[in-house]
Design an enzyme around this catalytic site. Structure first.
Site, mmCIF file in Angstrom:
data_model
loop_
_atom_site.group_PDB
_atom_site.id
_atom_site.type_symbol
_atom_site.label_atom_id
_atom_site.label_comp_id
_atom_site.label_asym_id
_atom_site.label_seq_id
_atom_site.Cartn_x
_atom_site.Cartn_y
_atom_site.Cartn_z
ATOM 1 N N HIS A 130 0.693 -1.174 0.144
ATOM 2 C CA HIS A 130 0.092 0.056 0.009
ATOM 3 C C HIS A 130 0.705 1.218 0.102
ATOM 4 O O HIS A 130 0.634 2.349 -0.745
ATOM 5 C CB HIS A 130 -0.933 0.037 1.230
ATOM 6 N N LYS A 155 -17.153 -6.755 7.470
ATOM 7 C CA LYS A 155 -16.268 -7.751 7.938
ATOM 8 C C LYS A 155 -15.596 -7.074 8.918
ATOM 9 O O LYS A 155 -15.300 -6.041 8.978
ATOM 10 C CB LYS A 155 -15.159 -8.311 6.842
ATOM 11 N N SER A 203 -2.856 -7.759 3.046
ATOM 12 C CA SER A 203 -3.160 -7.456 4.628
ATOM 13 C C SER A 203 -3.487 -8.683 5.354
ATOM 14 O O SER A 203 -3.142 -9.062 6.379
ATOM 15 C CB SER A 203 -4.012 -6.617 4.955
HETATM 16 O O1 PNS Z 1 -8.974 -2.808 0.571
HETATM 17 P P1 PNS Z 1 -10.223 -3.266 -0.005
HETATM 18 O O2 PNS Z 1 -10.896 -3.994 0.893
HETATM 19 O O3 PNS Z 1 -10.085 -3.970 -1.423
HETATM 20 O O4 PNS Z 1 -11.038 -1.887 -0.538
HETATM 21 C C1 PNS Z 1 -12.569 -2.129 -1.025
HETATM 22 C C2 PNS Z 1 -12.907 -0.620 -1.187
HETATM 23 C C3 PNS Z 1 -13.029 0.030 0.245
HETATM 24 C C4 PNS Z 1 -12.417 0.044 -2.147
HETATM 25 C C5 PNS Z 1 -14.474 -1.092 -1.740
HETATM 26 O O5 PNS Z 1 -14.993 -1.769 -0.875
HETATM 27 C C6 PNS Z 1 -15.419 0.426 -1.685
HETATM 28 O O6 PNS Z 1 -15.166 1.262 -2.322
HETATM 29 N N1 PNS Z 1 -16.632 0.346 -0.631
HETATM 30 C C7 PNS Z 1 -17.335 1.515 -0.713
HETATM 31 C C8 PNS Z 1 -18.617 1.365 -0.892
HETATM 32 C C9 PNS Z 1 -18.813 1.333 -2.444
HETATM 33 O O7 PNS Z 1 -18.622 2.404 -2.944
HETATM 34 N N2 PNS Z 1 -19.189 0.169 -3.016
HETATM 35 C C10 PNS Z 1 -19.373 0.121 -4.485
HETATM 36 C C11 PNS Z 1 -17.943 -0.025 -5.197
HETATM 37 S S1 PNS Z 1 -18.122 -0.211 -6.713
#
Ligand code: PNS
Length: 177
Positions: free
Chosen positions: A23, A47, A134
């Site tokens: 990251h 989660k 992670s």
């Molecule tokens: O580190 P991660 O878990 O891969 O991050 C995922 C993240 C936070 C980028 C994604 O889950 C997200 O953007 N969540 C916010 C809710 C949202 O906008 N969902 C639609 C995504 S297209």
């Protein structure tokens, strides 16, 4: 007279539970591409994270301190709405392998559908970190393996403390037995 350009703001979103060296590599390289980079932690995850939002904010803030145009924030709800509120034009994501790409592409297209001016920029992960996640780092730390260099040193210390025989998590685990 030349027109004054708007500063280009991008968001680097994620769970960051915890931030890894992979990251941090993306953050460092992203900080050179954009005028301002906001590292945004998703706050309302289903989660249950190992580290609280406050702990993750603290670890990230410490890790990005050398980069003056990078700031740490948290968000809830849709990333596309958050990006709009922040005036961001880009979403930055790291890609480690082709297997990441499918999910990342879906998210990029969905975010662009929600906010047509929002572009996702993918950076290939640093090759030395292409296997680092992670989830794996937590597992290796929990089982007593060496995670040196896979996470920033303060994160490594926290992970070790978490899983040390007398650490908070170890105590909880022992109580469950
Ligand atoms: O580190 P991660 O878990 O891969 O991050 C995922 C993240 C936070 C980028 C994604 O889950 C997200 O953007 N969540 C916010 C809710 C949202 O906008 N969902 C639609 C995504 S297209």
């Amino acid at each position: 007279m030349a027109q004054k350009q708007e500063p280009v703001v991008a968001i680097y979103p994620g769970s960051f539970d915890p931030i890894t060296s992979g990251h941090l590599d993306v953050i460092e390289r992203g900080s050179r591409l954009f005028d301002r980079l906001i590292v945004a932690i998703l706050g309302n995850e289903a989660k249950s994270p190992l580290f609280s939002l406050a702990e993750r904010m603290e670890m990230l803030s410490e890790a990005v301190a050398p980069f003056p145009n990078v700031q740490v924030d948290c968000f809830e709800g849709l990333l596309a709405d958050y990006a709009l509120r922040k005036g961001a034009r880009g979403i930055l994501r790291g890609i480690r392998a082709i297997s990441d790409y499918e999910y990342e592409l879906q998210m990029a297209l969905m975010n662009r559908r929600l906010q047509p001016h929002l572009e996702t920029i993918f950076l290939p992960a640093g090759e030395q970190y292409s296997f680092v996640s992670s989830r794996l780092v937590k597992e290796v730390a929990r089982l007593g393996g060496d995670i040196t260099g896979l996470v920033p040193p303060p994160v490594e210390r926290r992970l070790r403390a978490r899983w040390a025989p007398h650490g908070d998590q170890a105590k909880k685990d022992n109580q469950k037995k």
